[in-house]
Motif scaffolding. Structure first.
Motif, mmCIF file in Angstrom:
data_model
loop_
_atom_site.group_PDB
_atom_site.id
_atom_site.type_symbol
_atom_site.label_atom_id
_atom_site.label_comp_id
_atom_site.label_asym_id
_atom_site.label_seq_id
_atom_site.Cartn_x
_atom_site.Cartn_y
_atom_site.Cartn_z
ATOM 1 N N ASN A 169 7.966 47.692 -18.050
ATOM 2 C CA ASN A 169 7.644 47.588 -19.072
ATOM 3 C C ASN A 169 6.031 47.884 -20.274
ATOM 4 N N LEU A 170 4.882 48.152 -19.416
ATOM 5 C CA LEU A 170 4.083 47.996 -19.665
ATOM 6 C C LEU A 170 3.565 49.309 -19.304
ATOM 7 N N SER A 171 2.667 50.120 -20.378
ATOM 8 C CA SER A 171 1.757 50.986 -19.923
ATOM 9 C C SER A 171 0.738 51.175 -18.960
ATOM 10 N N THR A 172 0.428 51.972 -17.980
ATOM 11 C CA THR A 172 -1.000 51.596 -16.709
ATOM 12 C C THR A 172 -0.634 52.653 -16.501
ATOM 13 N N VAL A 173 -2.082 53.053 -15.728
ATOM 14 C CA VAL A 173 -2.772 54.540 -15.404
ATOM 15 C C VAL A 173 -2.142 54.402 -13.448
ATOM 16 N N THR B 180 -5.666 46.650 -17.890
ATOM 17 C CA THR B 180 -5.425 49.037 -17.358
ATOM 18 C C THR B 180 -7.289 48.293 -18.544
ATOM 19 N N PRO B 181 -8.077 48.974 -17.863
ATOM 20 C CA PRO B 181 -9.373 49.248 -18.642
ATOM 21 C C PRO B 181 -8.498 51.478 -18.908
ATOM 22 N N ASP B 182 -9.734 51.078 -19.943
ATOM 23 C CA ASP B 182 -9.889 52.113 -20.599
ATOM 24 C C ASP B 182 -9.666 53.791 -20.280
ATOM 25 N N SER C 40 8.528 51.354 -21.377
ATOM 26 C CA SER C 40 7.015 50.872 -21.738
ATOM 27 C C SER C 40 7.589 50.424 -23.051
ATOM 28 N N ALA C 41 7.080 48.830 -23.307
ATOM 29 C CA ALA C 41 8.248 48.467 -24.872
ATOM 30 C C ALA C 41 6.882 48.925 -25.806
ATOM 31 N N GLU C 42 5.362 49.174 -25.629
ATOM 32 C CA GLU C 42 4.240 49.745 -26.178
ATOM 33 C C GLU C 42 3.678 50.466 -26.278
ATOM 34 N N GLY C 43 3.612 51.448 -25.346
ATOM 35 C CA GLY C 43 3.158 52.477 -25.126
ATOM 36 C C GLY C 43 1.907 52.530 -24.864
ATOM 37 N N HIS C 44 0.948 53.120 -25.062
ATOM 38 C CA HIS C 44 -0.180 53.577 -24.375
ATOM 39 C C HIS C 44 -0.948 53.793 -26.277
ATOM 40 N N ASN C 45 -2.186 53.269 -26.318
ATOM 41 C CA ASN C 45 -2.986 54.498 -27.503
ATOM 42 C C ASN C 45 -4.607 55.381 -26.758
#
Ligand SMILES: *[C@@H]1O[C@H](CO)[C@@H](O)[C@H](O)[C@H]1NC(C)=O
Ligand SMILES: *[C@@H]1O[C@H](CO)[C@@H](O)[C@H](O)[C@H]1NC(C)=O
Ligand SMILES: *[C@@H]1O[C@H](CO)[C@@H](O)[C@H](O)[C@H]1NC(C)=O
Ligand SMILES: *[C@@H]1O[C@H](CO)[C@@H](O)[C@H](O)[C@H]1NC(C)=O
Length: 173
Positions: free
Chosen positions: A42-46, A117-119, A137-142
């Motif tokens: 449920n989290l965005s990562t790389v 997760t680093p930028d 992913s609940a919130e996604g990424h920016n």
């Protein structure tokens, strides 16, 4: 007991593979490695995805003798231009489709609300994969795009991810 053994063995195998890939990446010219924004727990990562099958030598008219690789079946591609000028903050969002994002010009800084997760900086001429679609992913990424950035968005047909190898974390640069 059986289950935990399997988990242990696969954890070992994936760690060994991750190390091997980090080490061989710079000389492995048979695989296209792309940064992928994924939704996990449920989290965005790389992750770093090695698109399969790897490069072959082209026999197609126009590219004979070149390295060539299939990106898989795509649908509904789009081209978009961000206005020239200040950065554009797209805000937190999920990937609208599971897709390739090709940066034709400009750059983008992808950040993650989890803080773990680093930028990720995406530069002109790079191909990014974004598959943190709603529900993963609940919130996604920016995304913070430089003014004048131009992108191709190329969704996977039917949302089906291309076959790939996976390495945790971003691709070695
Ligand atoms: C990969 O690099 C090696 C060493 O430079 C070269 O001999 C080989 O032809 C390359 N393979 C491909 C598929 O480009
Ligand atoms: C293509 O995009 C349109 C507009 O967003 C959407 O309505 C349609 O379902 C998409 N088709 C496919 C195959 O993804
Ligand atoms: C991103 O693009 C902008 C606009 O062209 C440029 O000013 C900036 O230096 C670039 N950032 C990086 C990290 O390349
Ligand atoms: C993900 O998080 C959202 C918001 O907190 C929640 O509504 C949803 O049920 C979660 N999904 C999963 C699979 O945990």
């Amino acid at each position: 007991m059986k289950l935990s053994l399997v988990a242990l063995v696969s954890a070992f195998a994936s760690t060994a593979w991750a190390q091997a890939v980090t080490a061989i990446d710079r000389v492995d010219n048979s695989t296209l490695w792309l940064n992928a924004i994924v939704g996990k727990k449920n989290l965005s990562t790389v992750e770093c995805w090695g698109i399969q099958p790897p490069f072959v030598v082209s026999t197609q008219p126009g590219t004979v003798g070149n390295k060539i690789l299939q990106l898989g079946a795509l649908a509904n591609a789009s081209y978009s231009e961000f206005p020239v000028g200040p950065n554009i903050n797209a805000g937190l969002h999920n990937a609208p489709n599971a897709q390739y994002v090709v940066l034709l010009a400009g750059n983008g800084t992808i950040s993650f609300p989890s803080g773990q997760t680093p930028d990720l900086l995406v530069r002109s001429n790079q191909i990014l994969i974004a598959v943190d679609t709603p529900g993963t992913s609940a919130e996604g990424h920016n995304s913070l795009w430089a003014g004048g950035t131009r992108v191709l968005q190329m969704p996977f047909e039917g949302g089906v991810h291309p076959p790939h190898r996976t390495v945790k974390g971003k691709c070695p640069s």
